[in-house]
Structures are given as structure tokens and as C-alpha cells.
Design a protein around this motif. Structure first.
Motif, PDB file in Angstrom:
ATOM      1  N   LEU A  54       0.821  -1.205   0.000  1.00  0.00           N
ATOM      2  CA  LEU A  54       0.000   0.000   0.000  1.00  0.00           C
ATOM      3  C   LEU A  54       0.859   1.260   0.000  1.00  0.00           C
ATOM      4  CD1 LEU A  54      -2.812  -1.025   2.528  1.00  0.00           C
ATOM      5  CD2 LEU A  54      -3.002  -0.816   0.042  1.00  0.00           C
ATOM      6  N   VAL A  55       1.942   1.244   0.766  1.00  0.00           N
ATOM      7  CA  VAL A  55       2.846   2.403   0.780  1.00  0.00           C
ATOM      8  C   VAL A  55       3.477   2.600  -0.586  1.00  0.00           C
ATOM      9  CG1 VAL A  55       4.995   3.293   1.755  1.00  0.00           C
ATOM     10  CG2 VAL A  55       3.285   2.269   3.255  1.00  0.00           C
ATOM     11  N   HIS A  56       3.894   1.499  -1.220  1.00  0.00           N
ATOM     12  CA  HIS A  56       4.510   1.598  -2.548  1.00  0.00           C
ATOM     13  C   HIS A  56       3.519   2.165  -3.575  1.00  0.00           C
ATOM     14  CE1 HIS A  56       6.863   0.540  -6.088  1.00  0.00           C
ATOM     15  NE2 HIS A  56       5.798  -0.090  -6.572  1.00  0.00           N
ATOM     16  N   VAL A  57       2.303   1.657  -3.568  1.00  0.00           N
ATOM     17  CA  VAL A  57       1.290   2.144  -4.516  1.00  0.00           C
ATOM     18  C   VAL A  57       1.002   3.618  -4.266  1.00  0.00           C
ATOM     19  CG1 VAL A  57      -1.123   1.926  -5.204  1.00  0.00           C
ATOM     20  CG2 VAL A  57       0.268  -0.126  -4.883  1.00  0.00           C
ATOM     21  N   LEU A  58       0.920   4.022  -3.002  1.00  0.00           N
ATOM     22  CA  LEU A  58       0.637   5.418  -2.688  1.00  0.00           C
ATOM     23  C   LEU A  58       1.762   6.331  -3.171  1.00  0.00           C
ATOM     24  CD1 LEU A  58      -1.021   7.614  -1.290  1.00  0.00           C
ATOM     25  CD2 LEU A  58       0.137   7.023   0.858  1.00  0.00           C
ATOM     26  N   LEU A  59       3.015   5.955  -2.927  1.00  0.00           N
ATOM     27  CA  LEU A  59       4.138   6.793  -3.341  1.00  0.00           C
ATOM     28  C   LEU A  59       4.249   6.880  -4.863  1.00  0.00           C
ATOM     29  CD1 LEU A  59       6.823   5.683  -0.716  1.00  0.00           C
ATOM     30  CD2 LEU A  59       5.504   7.809  -0.752  1.00  0.00           C
TER      31      LEU A  59
END
Length: 241
Positions: A54-59
Motif C-alpha cells: 500500500l505504501v509503494h502504490v501510494l508513493l
């Protein structure tokens, strides 16, 4: 003859003095890992993977999205995560074909213990990539794009004076230097502490216009001279020592 039932094959654990069965210790004598511990560890690993995803997709979303207050506020964190491994662009949908041919070469410099300076011959980095791609049904993505994209990023982040003016420009410069040093060390070896790059750019000639019917042939297009750019000497980790 009296035979204890506990000695029979397949018999369960012998009961204790109170008649209650004793838990099995296993072949090695150790208690098996409780199922709750395994379940908790698996759950924690799944939660961690989901959180990282989720962090990767958000960034990445903040990187490709139009400028907004959130992406501008956290631009440093976003760029630190995305570049250079997760860079995103729209060239897949709007490709920008190359209009020039580039030959990138590199040479090394080594200072001997007596103070003399030894400069090597030019090593053709582009030729190594071309030989790895030519006649290959499934060429490596690294051979096709690593050096080419590194140089394109260098052009975007540096001016004509080759001076980095941002942290990303400095990172791209170091990235390009590492590519050259690693390839020279892997293909030719030797001892060196500095690397210099030379980039020869030759524009792709436009196709000549067809001759008019019954008229003379079209004039031959004069070849465009190549442009040669020498980059500064860059220090690298000592190779070959």
C-alpha cells in the motif's frame, strides 16, 4: 511373557501416574511449535507485506499524479523511494523514438605508487550493449535500457557545464559513473580510481524525398557531423586493488 502396551508400535504416549496421557515430545525430544505462534507469525508477515504494498502504490501514485499539495509536501520522500528503480512515465502510451544514435565510451585513470598517471584506451560501453541485444530473441532489459536511460536522465538533470544542481542530479551522476566503472571492471579489469565518459551523438539522417516522375533523382542528403562531448573525470571506488 508380559508386554507393556506402551511398547507396541503405534501406541500413544504412556499415561502418567494419575492416568492422564503425557503430551508427545517428538522424535528429537523438543516440543512442537504451538500453532498459535505459527499463525501469529504468518499473520504478521502478511500484514507487513500488505502495508509495504500500500505504501509503494501510494508513493508511485503521488509520483505520477498531477502536482498537488500532498505530492509537493512529500516530494523528497516520494523521489527517494521512486528513483531510480521505480521511475514511472507515459512513454509506453506516447513513445518518443530516438532521433540520434549515441556511442558512449569510457576510459580510466590510475595513479601509480611512483606518482605517474596511467590513462587507458577508450572502452565502448554502447558496443557491449549492442552485442548483447543483437541476434537475441529475448534480450535483457538491462542491456537495452540501463545505459541509455542513465544518459537521458543525465541530460535532463545537468546543464552544458556538467554541474549537478540538485540531489537527484548528483544521484544520476553517481549512477552513470557506477555503470561505467562496473562494466569496465567486469569486461576489461585493471586498476583505476577515476573514470571519464565520451558521448558521440550522430543525428539519424532523414530519408530523401522520392524523385518526381520523369525528373532527375533527388539530391543526396549531406550527412550531419557527429557531436562529441567529453565529461569530467569522476572519482570512483578504487577498482582492482
Amino acid at each position: 511373557m508380559y508386554v507393556d502396551e506402551a511398547d507396541w508400535p503405534g501406541a500413544g504416549p504412556a499415561p502418567d501416574k494419575g492416568g492422564r496421557p503425557v503430551a508427545s515430545q517428538g522424535v528429537s525430544g523438543h516440543r512442537p511449535l504451538p500453532a498459535k505462534v505459527l499463525k501469529a507469525g504468518t499473520g504478521a508477515a502478511v500484514v507487513l507485506c500488505l502495508a509495504m504494498s500500500l505504501v509503494h502504490v501510494l508513493l508511485v501514485f503521488l509520483h505520477v499524479a498531477p502536482p498537488n499539495p500532498l505530492s509537493q509536501q512529500y516530494s523528497r520522500q516520494v523521489n527517494a523511494w521512486v528513483f531510480p528503480l521505480f521511475e514511472q512515465n507515459w512513454r509506453l502510451f506516447a513513445p518518443d523514438p530516438e532521433s540520434v544514435n549515441r556511442q558512449i565510451s569510457a576510459r580510466t585513470m590510475h595513479t601509480a605508487p611512483d606518482g605517474s598517471v596511467q590513462v587507458s584506451d577508450w572502452f565502448d560501453l554502447t558496443g557491449v550493449d549492442n552485442s548483447a541485444v543483437r541476434h537475441q530473441a529475448f534480450p535483457s532489459h538491462t542491456a537495452q535500457n540501463m545505459l541509455r536511460r542513465a544518459w537521458s536522465s543525465y541530460l535532463e538533470t545537468h546543464g552544458s557545464d556538467d554541474q549537478p544542481r540538485s540531489q537527484r542530479a548528483l544521484m544520476i551522476q553517481q549512477y552513470l559513473t557506477n555503470i561505467a566503472a562496473d562494466r569496465i571492471s567486469g569486461h576489461r579489469g585493471g586498476t583505476f580510481e577515476s573514470v571519464q565518459l565520451r558521448v558521440m551523438t550522430v543525428p539519424i539522417a532523414a530519408s530523401a524525398a522520392p524523385a518526381a516522375a520523369g525528373g532527375p533523382g533527388s539530391a543526396t542528403v549531406a550527412p550531419t557531423p557527429a557531436d562529441t562531448r567529453y565529461l569530467p573525470w569522476w572519482k570512483v571506488d578504487s577498482y582492482g586493488n
